[in-house]
Design a protein around this motif. Structure first.
Motif, short mmCIF file in Angstrom:
data_model
loop_
_atom_site.label_atom_id
_atom_site.label_comp_id
_atom_site.label_asym_id
_atom_site.label_seq_id
_atom_site.Cartn_x
_atom_site.Cartn_y
_atom_site.Cartn_z
N ALA A 1 0.84 -1.21 0.00
CA ALA A 1 0.00 0.00 0.00
C ALA A 1 0.87 1.26 0.00
CB ALA A 1 -0.93 0.00 1.21
N ALA A 2 1.92 1.27 0.81
CA ALA A 2 2.80 2.44 0.89
C ALA A 2 3.53 2.67 -0.43
CB ALA A 2 3.81 2.28 2.02
N THR A 3 4.01 1.60 -1.05
CA THR A 3 4.75 1.78 -2.31
C THR A 3 3.82 2.20 -3.44
OG1 THR A 3 4.65 -0.61 -2.78
CG2 THR A 3 6.65 0.22 -1.69
N GLU A 4 2.60 1.68 -3.45
CA GLU A 4 1.66 2.10 -4.50
C GLU A 4 1.31 3.57 -4.35
OE1 GLU A 4 -1.62 -0.66 -4.82
OE2 GLU A 4 -0.36 -2.08 -5.92
N ARG A 5 1.12 4.03 -3.11
CA ARG A 5 0.85 5.47 -2.89
C ARG A 5 2.02 6.32 -3.37
NH1 ARG A 5 -1.14 3.45 1.97
NH2 ARG A 5 0.75 4.10 3.08
N ALA A 6 3.22 5.78 -3.32
CA ALA A 6 4.42 6.52 -3.71
C ALA A 6 4.74 6.38 -5.19
CB ALA A 6 5.61 6.04 -2.88
N GLY A 7 3.91 5.68 -5.95
CA GLY A 7 4.13 5.55 -7.39
C GLY A 7 5.09 4.44 -7.78
N ILE A 8 5.38 3.54 -6.87
CA ILE A 8 6.22 2.39 -7.20
C ILE A 8 5.38 1.42 -8.03
CG2 ILE A 8 7.53 0.43 -6.25
CD1 ILE A 8 8.77 3.20 -5.61
N TRP A 9 5.89 0.97 -9.16
CA TRP A 9 5.11 0.09 -10.00
C TRP A 9 5.58 -1.37 -9.98
CZ3 TRP A 9 7.66 4.25 -12.54
CH2 TRP A 9 8.81 3.91 -13.26
N THR A 10 6.80 -1.61 -9.51
CA THR A 10 7.27 -2.99 -9.43
C THR A 10 8.05 -3.20 -8.14
OG1 THR A 10 7.46 -3.18 -11.84
CG2 THR A 10 8.67 -4.80 -10.54
N ILE A 11 7.68 -4.24 -7.40
CA ILE A 11 8.41 -4.69 -6.22
C ILE A 11 9.00 -6.04 -6.58
CG2 ILE A 11 8.28 -5.35 -3.79
CD1 ILE A 11 5.58 -3.77 -3.70
N GLN A 12 10.29 -6.19 -6.34
CA GLN A 12 10.92 -7.46 -6.67
C GLN A 12 11.78 -7.95 -5.51
OE1 GLN A 12 13.15 -6.22 -10.17
NE2 GLN A 12 15.06 -6.23 -8.97
N SER A 13 12.18 -9.19 -5.58
CA SER A 13 13.08 -9.77 -4.59
C SER A 13 13.62 -11.08 -5.13
CB SER A 13 12.36 -10.00 -3.27
OG SER A 13 13.30 -10.24 -2.23
N SER A 14 14.66 -11.57 -4.48
CA SER A 14 15.21 -12.90 -4.74
C SER A 14 15.10 -13.68 -3.45
CB SER A 14 16.68 -12.81 -5.16
OG SER A 14 16.81 -12.15 -6.39
N ILE A 15 14.55 -14.88 -3.53
CA ILE A 15 14.31 -15.70 -2.34
C ILE A 15 14.94 -17.07 -2.57
CG2 ILE A 15 12.54 -16.75 -0.88
CD1 ILE A 15 10.65 -14.47 -1.77
N PHE A 16 15.62 -17.57 -1.56
CA PHE A 16 16.15 -18.93 -1.66
C PHE A 16 14.99 -19.91 -1.78
CE2 PHE A 16 19.68 -16.98 0.87
CZ PHE A 16 20.69 -17.18 -0.07
N PRO A 17 15.08 -20.93 -2.65
CA PRO A 17 13.99 -21.89 -2.80
C PRO A 17 13.67 -22.63 -1.50
CG PRO A 17 15.81 -22.42 -4.31
CD PRO A 17 16.19 -21.19 -3.56
N GLU A 18 14.64 -22.75 -0.62
CA GLU A 18 14.43 -23.42 0.66
C GLU A 18 13.59 -22.58 1.63
OE1 GLU A 18 18.09 -24.86 -1.35
OE2 GLU A 18 17.42 -22.85 -0.77
N ASN A 19 13.45 -21.29 1.35
CA ASN A 19 12.66 -20.40 2.22
C ASN A 19 11.19 -20.48 1.79
OD1 ASN A 19 11.66 -18.42 3.87
ND2 ASN A 19 13.33 -16.99 3.49
N THR A 20 10.60 -21.63 2.03
CA THR A 20 9.24 -21.89 1.56
C THR A 20 8.21 -20.97 2.22
OG1 THR A 20 9.03 -23.69 3.16
CG2 THR A 20 9.75 -24.28 0.93
N ALA A 21 8.45 -20.57 3.46
CA ALA A 21 7.51 -19.66 4.12
C ALA A 21 7.47 -18.31 3.40
CB ALA A 21 7.88 -19.47 5.59
#
Length: 172
Positions: free
Chosen positions: A106-126
């Protein structure tokens, strides 16, 4: 830890608890390639102000945090961020990650951010499940992207799953 939960902006005074949560994530070997948490000064200078949030209980204890960095200094990428979210081990499985990610989106959309990305280890299933539920999509897997230098995976090449979420108002 007590019952009520609130999400509020991160403050420098939260750093000792944020650092402890970050350190616990590092110890798992499945949260980051970082071997140690940064100093507050380094963390603070590398994170955007938008969406820098903590989850606290009614006693003021920090139970989790979320923050983002710009992916590039180029103007064309001004609406693209890479985020991290960490939950204290004792606060896991209480929906805190979901609340933090929802508030962050919600905060990033209000600020005009259009893409949020990340890299997650496959073992981090949660974390993968949390992000799936929050509307992130899995873009692909970067195989053997980096060699671990610490913890239970020392000396092993690691994969990461690339995820992204486009803003609801995004034309993409």
């Amino acid at each position: 830890m007590t019952g009520a939960l609130s999400i509020r902006p991160m403050q420098s005074s939260d750093w000792p608890e944020i650092e402890e949560i970050y350190r616990a994530g590092i110890a798992t070997g499945n949260a980051t390639f970082e071997a140690e948490p940064p100093s507050w000064e380094h963390f603070n200078s590398g994170k955007l102000d938008v969406g820098r949030l903590v989850a606290v209980d009614d006693a003021g204890t920090v139970l989790g945090w979320v923050a983002a960095s710009a992916v590039s200094s180029r103007e064309v990428y001004r609406g693209v961020v890479e985020h991290s979210v960490y939950i204290a081990p004792a606060a896991a499985n209480r929906g805190i990650g979901r609340q933090l990610v929802e508030a962050f989106i919600a905060a990033t959309e209000r600020a005009g951010i259009w893409t949020i990305q990340s890299s997650i280890f496959p073992e981090n299933t949660a974390s993968l499940a949390l992000h799936d539920r929050a509307g992130f999509r899995r873009i692909g897997t970067r195989e053997r992207i980096a060699l671990m230098t610490y913890g239970p995976w020392t000396g092993q090449w690691r994969d990461t799953v690339l995820i992204e979420r486009r803003s609801a108002g995004s034309p993409f």
